[in-house]
Design a protein around this motif. Structure first.
Motif, PDB file in Angstrom:
ATOM      1  N   LEU A 156      89.462  53.478 149.277  1.00 46.02           N
ATOM      2  CA  LEU A 156      88.643  52.357 149.725  1.00 46.02           C
ATOM      3  C   LEU A 156      88.420  51.451 148.525  1.00 46.02           C
ATOM      4  O   LEU A 156      87.902  51.887 147.494  1.00 46.02           O
ATOM      5  CB  LEU A 156      87.305  52.877 150.274  1.00 46.02           C
ATOM      6  CG  LEU A 156      86.335  51.885 150.917  1.00 46.02           C
ATOM      7  CD1 LEU A 156      85.440  52.615 151.912  1.00 46.02           C
ATOM      8  CD2 LEU A 156      85.468  51.189 149.881  1.00 46.02           C
ATOM      9  N   VAL A 157      88.833  50.190 148.645  1.00 47.36           N
ATOM     10  CA  VAL A 157      88.759  49.245 147.531  1.00 47.36           C
ATOM     11  C   VAL A 157      87.831  48.100 147.919  1.00 47.36           C
ATOM     12  O   VAL A 157      88.034  47.457 148.953  1.00 47.36           O
ATOM     13  CB  VAL A 157      90.157  48.679 147.176  1.00 47.36           C
ATOM     14  CG1 VAL A 157      90.082  47.803 145.936  1.00 47.36           C
ATOM     15  CG2 VAL A 157      91.157  49.810 146.977  1.00 47.36           C
ATOM     16  N   SER A 158      86.831  47.837 147.099  1.00 47.97           N
ATOM     17  CA  SER A 158      85.940  46.707 147.373  1.00 47.97           C
ATOM     18  C   SER A 158      86.672  45.397 147.100  1.00 47.97           C
ATOM     19  O   SER A 158      87.699  45.362 146.407  1.00 47.97           O
ATOM     20  CB  SER A 158      84.691  46.792 146.491  1.00 47.97           C
ATOM     21  OG  SER A 158      85.024  46.498 145.140  1.00 47.97           O
ATOM     22  N   LEU A 159      86.145  44.297 147.624  1.00 47.00           N
ATOM     23  CA  LEU A 159      86.785  42.996 147.414  1.00 47.00           C
ATOM     24  C   LEU A 159      86.835  42.649 145.930  1.00 47.00           C
ATOM     25  O   LEU A 159      87.855  42.166 145.426  1.00 47.00           O
ATOM     26  CB  LEU A 159      86.040  41.914 148.191  1.00 47.00           C
ATOM     27  CG  LEU A 159      86.035  42.055 149.718  1.00 47.00           C
ATOM     28  CD1 LEU A 159      85.338  40.865 150.355  1.00 47.00           C
ATOM     29  CD2 LEU A 159      87.442  42.181 150.269  1.00 47.00           C
ATOM     30  N   ASP A 160      85.731  42.875 145.220  1.00 47.81           N
ATOM     31  CA  ASP A 160      85.732  42.603 143.782  1.00 47.81           C
ATOM     32  C   ASP A 160      86.755  43.477 143.071  1.00 47.81           C
ATOM     33  O   ASP A 160      87.427  43.034 142.131  1.00 47.81           O
ATOM     34  CB  ASP A 160      84.341  42.864 143.195  1.00 47.81           C
ATOM     35  CG  ASP A 160      83.337  41.782 143.585  1.00 47.81           C
ATOM     36  OD1 ASP A 160      83.780  40.705 144.013  1.00 47.81           O
ATOM     37  OD2 ASP A 160      82.126  42.019 143.462  1.00 47.81           O
ATOM     38  N   GLY A 161      86.876  44.719 143.521  1.00 42.65           N
ATOM     39  CA  GLY A 161      87.836  45.620 142.907  1.00 42.65           C
ATOM     40  C   GLY A 161      89.264  45.168 143.105  1.00 42.65           C
ATOM     41  O   GLY A 161      90.100  45.284 142.205  1.00 42.65           O
ATOM     42  N   PHE A 162      89.563  44.642 144.290  1.00 43.88           N
ATOM     43  CA  PHE A 162      90.897  44.109 144.553  1.00 43.88           C
ATOM     44  C   PHE A 162      91.230  43.023 143.546  1.00 43.88           C
ATOM     45  O   PHE A 162      92.313  42.994 142.958  1.00 43.88           O
ATOM     46  CB  PHE A 162      90.965  43.574 145.987  1.00 43.88           C
ATOM     47  CG  PHE A 162      92.282  42.954 146.354  1.00 43.88           C
ATOM     48  CD1 PHE A 162      93.302  43.710 146.894  1.00 43.88           C
ATOM     49  CD2 PHE A 162      92.508  41.595 146.147  1.00 43.88           C
ATOM     50  CE1 PHE A 162      94.522  43.135 147.226  1.00 43.88           C
ATOM     51  CE2 PHE A 162      93.714  41.013 146.471  1.00 43.88           C
ATOM     52  CZ  PHE A 162      94.725  41.786 147.014  1.00 43.88           C
ATOM     53  N   VAL A 163      90.291  42.109 143.338  1.00 43.74           N
ATOM     54  CA  VAL A 163      90.492  41.009 142.379  1.00 43.74           C
ATOM     55  C   VAL A 163      90.744  41.574 140.988  1.00 43.74           C
ATOM     56  O   VAL A 163      91.676  41.157 140.290  1.00 43.74           O
ATOM     57  CB  VAL A 163      89.264  40.072 142.375  1.00 43.74           C
ATOM     58  CG1 VAL A 163      89.363  39.057 141.227  1.00 43.74           C
ATOM     59  CG2 VAL A 163      89.144  39.340 143.709  1.00 43.74           C
ATOM     60  N   ASP A 164      89.920  42.547 140.578  1.00 39.91           N
ATOM     61  CA  ASP A 164      90.047  43.116 139.229  1.00 39.91           C
ATOM     62  C   ASP A 164      91.387  43.822 139.036  1.00 39.91           C
ATOM     63  O   ASP A 164      91.995  43.729 137.968  1.00 39.91           O
ATOM     64  CB  ASP A 164      88.914  44.106 138.980  1.00 39.91           C
ATOM     65  CG  ASP A 164      87.550  43.424 138.863  1.00 39.91           C
ATOM     66  OD1 ASP A 164      87.522  42.193 138.673  1.00 39.91           O
ATOM     67  OD2 ASP A 164      86.529  44.123 138.977  1.00 39.91           O
ATOM     68  N   ILE A 165      91.837  44.545 140.068  1.00 40.32           N
ATOM     69  CA  ILE A 165      93.094  45.293 139.935  1.00 40.32           C
ATOM     70  C   ILE A 165      94.279  44.343 139.827  1.00 40.32           C
ATOM     71  O   ILE A 165      95.184  44.538 139.007  1.00 40.32           O
ATOM     72  CB  ILE A 165      93.251  46.277 141.112  1.00 40.32           C
ATOM     73  CG1 ILE A 165      92.234  47.423 140.969  1.00 40.32           C
ATOM     74  CG2 ILE A 165      94.668  46.836 141.172  1.00 40.32           C
ATOM     75  CD1 ILE A 165      92.126  48.322 142.182  1.00 40.32           C
ATOM     76  N   VAL A 166      94.287  43.288 140.662  1.00 42.94           N
ATOM     77  CA  VAL A 166      95.374  42.307 140.562  1.00 42.94           C
ATOM     78  C   VAL A 166      95.380  41.657 139.181  1.00 42.94           C
ATOM     79  O   VAL A 166      96.435  41.491 138.548  1.00 42.94           O
ATOM     80  CB  VAL A 166      95.250  41.236 141.671  1.00 42.94           C
ATOM     81  CG1 VAL A 166      96.272  40.124 141.457  1.00 42.94           C
ATOM     82  CG2 VAL A 166      95.448  41.865 143.044  1.00 42.94           C
ATOM     83  N   ASP A 167      94.195  41.295 138.681  1.00 37.01           N
ATOM     84  CA  ASP A 167      94.122  40.680 137.354  1.00 37.01           C
ATOM     85  C   ASP A 167      94.571  41.655 136.271  1.00 37.01           C
ATOM     86  O   ASP A 167      95.238  41.270 135.304  1.00 37.01           O
ATOM     87  CB  ASP A 167      92.692  40.200 137.077  1.00 37.01           C
ATOM     88  CG  ASP A 167      92.331  38.953 137.879  1.00 37.01           C
ATOM     89  OD1 ASP A 167      93.259  38.254 138.338  1.00 37.01           O
ATOM     90  OD2 ASP A 167      91.132  38.686 138.045  1.00 37.01           O
ATOM     91  N   ALA A 168      94.231  42.942 136.426  1.00 36.16           N
ATOM     92  CA  ALA A 168      94.636  43.942 135.440  1.00 36.16           C
ATOM     93  C   ALA A 168      96.150  44.109 135.409  1.00 36.16           C
ATOM     94  O   ALA A 168      96.722  44.440 134.363  1.00 36.16           O
ATOM     95  CB  ALA A 168      93.957  45.276 135.746  1.00 36.16           C
ATOM     96  N   LEU A 169      96.805  43.878 136.551  1.00 37.30           N
ATOM     97  CA  LEU A 169      98.271  43.955 136.614  1.00 37.30           C
ATOM     98  C   LEU A 169      98.924  42.689 136.062  1.00 37.30           C
ATOM     99  O   LEU A 169     100.147  42.610 135.969  1.00 37.30           O
ATOM    100  CB  LEU A 169      98.729  44.166 138.065  1.00 37.30           C
ATOM    101  CG  LEU A 169      98.519  45.561 138.645  1.00 37.30           C
ATOM    102  CD1 LEU A 169      98.760  45.552 140.153  1.00 37.30           C
ATOM    103  CD2 LEU A 169      99.441  46.577 137.976  1.00 37.30           C
TER     104      LEU A 169
END
Length: 263
Positions: free
Chosen positions: A80-93
């Motif tokens: 389960l990924v929060s919306l903020d987490g989705f943003v952070d993961i894409v940016d981390a990639l």
């Protein structure tokens, strides 16, 4: 994901399916199903944990059971990924490459931090940061749930293509921090090395998606939502997961995700 060869299929479940079956062990409703829309099951189980004894956490466990019953497949883990987490993961990639095949316009897109903004993605190829990738996947002002589901599948496919071992190692500290902050999962730590090895074998050119959308996968309509065509869903899920990817796509009349996403 087939551990033998990396063949991968995504199942997209619309939020407005109703009367999705539940396992026999869940004896709550006379229909042996969740009578309301499937997107309400997580919250119901969280509010009524006694109805799902032994389910930890209740919401995710109930949802895994219902979707597994509908597909005739065991759902081993959830994330389960929060919306903020989705943003952070894409940016981390380092961002993600997305090919926009149809214009996506929203005059009042709700930003993660509050307020709204105008988004207007014209057809073309973009290097999206996390915010724009989420906006592309999430907006539905000028379309519908099913169009949005298609865009979400393309974002997932693009993220898989982006997450090669070198990128993952380079961005590991930021990715790990984003996951720790924004992801809940029941994947045990000792399974992570095997999953990383499996991810490296996924060929996005052979990955495809089975979207359980109208009219094919719907047997009727109620005031609550759409009734799933359970017999056909079970049949097609079995084909999608038992045949090699090219044969399954041919049998189901589905193109690879890369083709349907404009790549």
């Amino acid at each position: 994901v087939d551990p033998a060869n990396g063949d991968t299929v995504l199942f997209s479940v619309p939020r407005n399916l109703v009367q999705v079956p539940l396992p026999e062990s869940v004896d709550i409703w006379s229909c042996d199903c969740f009578p309301s829309m499937i997107n309400g099951l997580y919250g119901y189980a969280e509010r009524n944990p006694a109805a799902f004894p032994g389910a930890i956490p209740p919401g995710a466990t109930a949802l895994k059971a219902a979707i597994g019953e509908m597909l005739g497949l065991p759902v081993h883990f959830y994330a389960l990924v929060s919306l903020d987490g989705f943003v952070d993961i894409v940016d981390a990639l380092g961002g993600v490459t997305i090919t926009v095949t149809e214009r996506v316009y929203d005059s009042a897109y709700p930003k993660e931090g509050g307020g709204t903004e105008v988004i207007d993605f014209q057809p073309g190829t973009y290097e999206f940061d996390g915010h724009n990738a989420l906006a592309y996947a999430r907006s539905r002002q000028a379309s519908d749930d099913y169009n949005r589901m298609g865009r979400q599948r393309c974002v997932v496919e693009a993220l898989v293509a982006e997450a090669d071992p070198v990128t993952l190692l380079r961005g590991f500290p930021a990715i790990a921090e984003a996951i720790k902050r924004s992801v809940q999962t029941d994947i045990p730590l000792d399974a992570v090395p095997d999953l990383i090895d499996l991810a490296a074998r996924v060929d996005t050119d052979r990955a495809f998606s089975l979207a359980l959308v109208p009219p094919l996968y719907i047997s009727g309509v109620t005031q609550e939502g759409n009734l799933p065509n359970l017999e056909l869903i079970l049949e097609h899920a079995a084909i999608a997961t038992s045949l090699p990817a090219p044969a399954a796509m041919e049998a189901l009349g589905i193109d690879p995700l890369a083709d349907s996403c404009g790549e």
